[in-house]
Scaffold this active site. Structure first.
Site, PDB file in Angstrom:
ATOM      1  N   ALA A  13      -5.189  10.262  -4.871  1.00 26.48           N
ATOM      2  CA  ALA A  13      -4.031  10.439  -5.763  1.00 26.48           C
ATOM      3  C   ALA A  13      -2.928  11.226  -5.089  1.00 26.48           C
ATOM      4  O   ALA A  13      -2.164  11.939  -5.735  1.00 26.48           O
ATOM      5  CB  ALA A  13      -4.472  11.146  -7.039  1.00 26.48           C
ATOM      6  N   ALA A  14      -2.825  11.102  -3.758  1.00 24.88           N
ATOM      7  CA  ALA A  14      -1.846  11.921  -3.040  1.00 24.88           C
ATOM      8  C   ALA A  14      -0.532  11.200  -2.800  1.00 24.88           C
ATOM      9  O   ALA A  14       0.470  11.828  -2.485  1.00 24.88           O
ATOM     10  CB  ALA A  14      -2.429  12.388  -1.712  1.00 24.88           C
ATOM     11  N   ARG A  19       8.128   3.730  -5.451  1.00 24.54           N
ATOM     12  CA  ARG A  19       8.729   2.664  -6.250  1.00 24.54           C
ATOM     13  C   ARG A  19       8.815   2.972  -7.744  1.00 24.54           C
ATOM     14  O   ARG A  19       9.442   2.235  -8.495  1.00 24.54           O
ATOM     15  CB  ARG A  19       7.968   1.354  -6.014  1.00 24.54           C
ATOM     16  CG  ARG A  19       8.339   0.683  -4.692  1.00 24.54           C
ATOM     17  CD  ARG A  19       7.460  -0.499  -4.403  1.00 24.54           C
ATOM     18  NE  ARG A  19       6.140  -0.090  -3.953  1.00 24.54           N
ATOM     19  CZ  ARG A  19       5.088  -0.898  -3.863  1.00 24.54           C
ATOM     20  NH1 ARG A  19       5.203  -2.167  -4.228  1.00 24.54           N
ATOM     21  NH2 ARG A  19       3.925  -0.455  -3.431  1.00 24.54           N
ATOM     22  N   THR A  93      -5.217   6.146   3.845  1.00 20.55           N
ATOM     23  CA  THR A  93      -6.352   6.267   2.913  1.00 20.55           C
ATOM     24  C   THR A  93      -7.603   6.848   3.591  1.00 20.55           C
ATOM     25  O   THR A  93      -8.363   7.579   2.952  1.00 20.55           O
ATOM     26  CB  THR A  93      -6.669   4.904   2.272  1.00 20.55           C
ATOM     27  OG1 THR A  93      -6.650   3.882   3.278  1.00 20.55           O
ATOM     28  CG2 THR A  93      -5.648   4.535   1.205  1.00 20.55           C
ATOM     29  N   GLU A 166      -4.698  -5.592   6.735  1.00 24.89           N
ATOM     30  CA  GLU A 166      -3.627  -5.206   5.823  1.00 24.89           C
ATOM     31  C   GLU A 166      -2.503  -6.246   5.878  1.00 24.89           C
ATOM     32  O   GLU A 166      -2.280  -6.869   6.915  1.00 24.89           O
ATOM     33  CB  GLU A 166      -3.093  -3.819   6.181  1.00 24.89           C
ATOM     34  CG  GLU A 166      -4.066  -2.698   5.880  1.00 24.89           C
ATOM     35  CD  GLU A 166      -4.511  -2.686   4.423  1.00 24.89           C
ATOM     36  OE1 GLU A 166      -3.648  -2.602   3.534  1.00 24.89           O
ATOM     37  OE2 GLU A 166      -5.727  -2.789   4.176  1.00 24.89           O
ATOM     38  N   ALA A 392      11.901  14.658 -58.774  1.00 21.88           N
ATOM     39  CA  ALA A 392      12.776  14.297 -57.656  1.00 21.88           C
ATOM     40  C   ALA A 392      13.681  15.465 -57.279  1.00 21.88           C
ATOM     41  O   ALA A 392      14.156  16.195 -58.140  1.00 21.88           O
ATOM     42  CB  ALA A 392      13.630  13.096 -58.040  1.00 21.88           C
ATOM     43  N   ALA A 435      14.554  20.759 -65.575  1.00 24.95           N
ATOM     44  CA  ALA A 435      15.292  20.163 -64.454  1.00 24.95           C
ATOM     45  C   ALA A 435      16.491  21.011 -64.078  1.00 24.95           C
ATOM     46  O   ALA A 435      17.108  21.660 -64.921  1.00 24.95           O
ATOM     47  CB  ALA A 435      15.737  18.753 -64.823  1.00 24.95           C
TER      48      ALA A 435
HETATM   49  C1  UD1 Z   1      -4.557  -0.078  -0.045  1.00 24.84           C
HETATM   50  C2  UD1 Z   1      -5.557  -0.750   0.889  1.00 24.84           C
HETATM   51  C3  UD1 Z   1      -5.459  -2.262   0.719  1.00 24.84           C
HETATM   52  C4  UD1 Z   1      -5.693  -2.626  -0.710  1.00 24.84           C
HETATM   53  C5  UD1 Z   1      -4.728  -1.873  -1.624  1.00 24.84           C
HETATM   54  C6  UD1 Z   1      -5.082  -2.096  -3.076  1.00 24.84           C
HETATM   55  C7  UD1 Z   1      -5.758   0.673   2.854  1.00 24.84           C
HETATM   56  C8  UD1 Z   1      -5.345   0.880   4.252  1.00 24.84           C
HETATM   57  N1  UD1 Z   1      -5.246  -0.381   2.241  1.00 24.84           N
HETATM   58  O1  UD1 Z   1      -3.277  -0.452   0.394  1.00 24.84           O
HETATM   59  O2  UD1 Z   1      -6.407  -2.896   1.555  1.00 24.84           O
HETATM   60  O3  UD1 Z   1      -5.546  -4.023  -0.872  1.00 24.84           O
HETATM   61  O4  UD1 Z   1      -4.811  -0.467  -1.392  1.00 24.84           O
HETATM   62  O5  UD1 Z   1      -4.107  -1.522  -3.878  1.00 24.84           O
HETATM   63  O6  UD1 Z   1      -6.500   1.451   2.342  1.00 24.84           O
HETATM   64  N2  UD1 Z   1      -3.292   7.597  -0.832  1.00 24.84           N
HETATM   65  C9  UD1 Z   1      -3.526   8.932  -0.574  1.00 24.84           C
HETATM   66  N3  UD1 Z   1      -3.208   9.441   0.643  1.00 24.84           N
HETATM   67  C10 UD1 Z   1      -2.673   8.683   1.636  1.00 24.84           C
HETATM   68  C11 UD1 Z   1      -2.435   7.327   1.354  1.00 24.84           C
HETATM   69  C12 UD1 Z   1      -2.750   6.814   0.135  1.00 24.84           C
HETATM   70  O7  UD1 Z   1      -4.011   9.650  -1.441  1.00 24.84           O
HETATM   71  O8  UD1 Z   1      -2.432   9.231   2.709  1.00 24.84           O
HETATM   72  C13 UD1 Z   1      -3.637   7.052  -2.140  1.00 24.84           C
HETATM   73  C14 UD1 Z   1      -2.430   6.554  -2.908  1.00 24.84           C
HETATM   74  O9  UD1 Z   1      -1.908   7.569  -3.771  1.00 24.84           O
HETATM   75  C15 UD1 Z   1      -3.022   5.409  -3.727  1.00 24.84           C
HETATM   76  C16 UD1 Z   1      -4.141   4.897  -2.848  1.00 24.84           C
HETATM   77  O10 UD1 Z   1      -4.445   5.934  -1.948  1.00 24.84           O
HETATM   78  O11 UD1 Z   1      -3.567   5.857  -4.946  1.00 24.84           O
HETATM   79  C17 UD1 Z   1      -3.744   3.632  -2.092  1.00 24.84           C
HETATM   80  O12 UD1 Z   1      -2.663   3.914  -1.256  1.00 24.84           O
HETATM   81  P1  UD1 Z   1      -1.498   2.884  -1.020  1.00 24.84           P
HETATM   82  O13 UD1 Z   1      -0.525   3.468  -0.097  1.00 24.84           O
HETATM   83  O14 UD1 Z   1      -1.018   2.359  -2.310  1.00 24.84           O
HETATM   84  O15 UD1 Z   1      -2.306   1.727  -0.234  1.00 24.84           O
HETATM   85  P2  UD1 Z   1      -1.894   0.235  -0.116  1.00 24.84           P
HETATM   86  O16 UD1 Z   1      -0.917   0.093   0.977  1.00 24.84           O
HETATM   87  O17 UD1 Z   1      -1.534  -0.302  -1.432  1.00 24.84           O
HETATM   88 MG    MG Z   2      -0.876   0.577  -3.361  1.00 27.49          MG
END
Ligand code: UD1
Ligand code: MG
Length: 469
Positions: A13-14, A19, A93, A166, A392, A435
């Site tokens: 959740a970082a 967007r 991730t 990706e 009323a 009233a």
């Molecule tokens: C990621 C997956 C992709 C998948 C997609 C589904 C990878 C490399 N790719 O891509 O294969 O199809 O999700 O939605 O994993 N986050 C962090 N820290 C970071 C980066 C991301 O906490 O450094 C969290 C984001 O807040 C998010 C989640 O990880 O909740 C996914 O990150 P996001 O950047 O959306 O990955 P995608 O490019 O969508």
């Molecule tokens: Mg994403």
């Protein structure tokens, strides 16, 4: 008997959520009245994990502050099991998961969820975790007609998953693959730790990809698996406000379906919004454009008219709420009729068969059985007995500019229309107020109190006239 090894849930959740174009961190945007992250936490809790580790970064303080009292939507659950790990810089991730690994021992199980994918069913998560009995790595995939933006699952000639590419790194042939990575996965902790250490950032985005685990697991002959989801809706994520609105509709549809299965009639399931928890009895009927917030309990046979907003309230069996009423923090006794256009504020409690009609505002007030306030009144900080009739335009003048004062109206009293009751004041049992009175002193039981000035009539009175041209 097989004793399950401890389960750790990591919630990513970082990310910034660029967007969303918002000052609010993405995971705090509400779905069904609760932050996205609250939904994910609630689903994670249902796995009964040893701990839930939330990797957070963007808007860290706001996120932690929101959940300071506990992760549950209603803030009641203990947060003993939730750990917060900061990922100061978002480097992908795999990097995010690596931040959580120091809190996890070898020989345990790990499941990775996303904080912005709120609708996953607990059953799907259980299935994913169960597969760890047979595999060191289990990915959750799904088929999408339009897979753009997602990582694609590349399978070998035998149909075994062998790597994830990706979108930004994919060849045109790979982009044509419709099986995508949802991002959710489960792994054995020692294997995951090992893979994470070997992942680099030599890719189009210069990020550490968690998805590289798959190719490493194949190289290690660790027999990874990819579970294909049968219901892909639940793995949809929120990247922008359009997707948030789509997920809101899906979520509301699920809530409506749950209520209908429990015996509630909805005039139109697409025109009910539930932002909290609704507990409904049988044969409840809800008309269109109703919003239910917080914890709302609806007894058997409750009828809610169109356009009502009801928050944190309990309606006993047979209550009827007529159109366009707004009710918050109220307890309504059986077979009472409220509205149309009534406003019940916190602390309104009624016994059975009370009538509160149009343009009546009630706050911090008790109404006894069978009492009626049918039109245009303000009842605040009052204790009203049973079988009382409020005419009323009655106003309890409860506020002197500094303090609030109580009004007591005892059983069977009759308050004539247009009366001001200057609190503190007590109207006795069976007392009658004429009233148009302004009542400043207590009215004894069975008495008639009048405070209006005598009427004078001037015969043949000529109204002023404009001079004719
Ligand atoms: C990621 C997956 C992709 C998948 C997609 C589904 C990878 C490399 N790719 O891509 O294969 O199809 O999700 O939605 O994993 N986050 C962090 N820290 C970071 C980066 C991301 O906490 O450094 C969290 C984001 O807040 C998010 C989640 O990880 O909740 C996914 O990150 P996001 O950047 O959306 O990955 P995608 O490019 O969508
Ligand atoms: Mg994403």
């Amino acid at each position: 008997m097989h004793t399950p090894t401890p389960l750790n849930v990591i919630i990513l959740a970082a990310g910034q959520g660029t967007r969303m174009r918002s000052h609010l961190p993405k995971v705090l945007h509400p779905l069904g009245g609760q932050p996205l992250l609250a939904h994910v936490l609630e689903r994670a809790q249902r796995l009964h994990p040893a701990q839930i580790i939330v990797v957070h970064g963007h808007g860290a303080e706001a996120v932690r502050a929101y959940f300071a009292d506990g992760p549950g939507p209603d803030h009641t659950q203990s947060n003993g099991v939730v750990q917060w790990v900061l990922q100061a810089e978002q480097r992908g991730t795999a990097h995010a998961v690596a931040q959580a690994m120091p809190l996890i021992r070898d020989g345990e199980r790990v499941v990775v969820l996303y904080g912005d994918v709120p609708l996953v069913s607990p059953e799907s998560l259980s299935l994913l975790v169960e597969e760890l009995q047979r595999h060191a790595l289990v990915l959750q995939s799904m088929h999408l007609a339009q897979p753009g933006g997602y990582g694609r699952i590349v399978r070998d000639a035998q149909g075994r998953p062998c790597r994830i590419v990706e979108d930004k790194d994919a060849s045109p042939e790979e982009r044509a693959i419709t099986e995508v990575n949802t991002g959710f996965m489960a792994a054995r902790s020692e294997a995951l730790r090992d893979w994470l250490a070997r992942i680099d950032c030599a890719n189009a985005q210069g990020e550490y990809y968690l998805t590289d685990c798959l190719a490493l697991a194949v190289a290690d002959q660790a027999n990874p698996a990819a579970l294909v989801a049968t219901h892909s809706e639940q793995f949809l994520g929120v990247n922008d406000r359009l997707q948030l609105a789509q997920l809101e509709r899906i979520y509301q549809h699920q809530q409506a379906a749950r209520l209908m299965r429990a015996g509630v009639s909805l005039r139109d399931p697409a025109r009910l919004d539930i932002r909290g928890q609704v507990l409904a009895g049988q044969d409840v009927c809800i008309d269109v454009n109703v919003v239910l917030e917080g914890t709302v309990r609806l007894g058997d046979g409750v009828v809610i008219g169109p356009g009502c907003v009801i928050k944190d309230s309990e309606l006993e069996p047979g209550v009827e709420i007529r159109a366009h009423s707004v009710i918050e923090g109220a307890h309504i006794g059986a077979h009472s009729i409220i509205g149309p256009f009534a406003r019940l504020r916190p602390g309104t409690t009624t016994a059975a068969q009370v009538h509160i009609g149009n343009f009546v505002e009630v706050k911090n007030t008790l109404l006894g059985e069978g009492s009626k306030a049918n039109h245009l009144s303000y009842l605040g900080d009052a204790e009203i007995g049973s079988a009382v009739n409020i005419g009323a335009g009655t106003i309890t003048c409860n506020y002197d500019g500094a303090f609030k004062h109580r009004t007591v109206i005892q059983d069977g009293a009759f308050i004539g229309s247009g009366t001001q009751l200057i609190a503190p004041v007590c109207i006795g049992t069976q007392a009658t107020i004429g009233a148009g009175s302004t009542i400043t002193r207590d009215a004894p039981d069975h008495s008639l109190s009048l405070s209006r000035t005598r009427q004078h009539s001037y015969p043949n009175w000529q109204r002023p006239k404009k001079p004719s041209a």
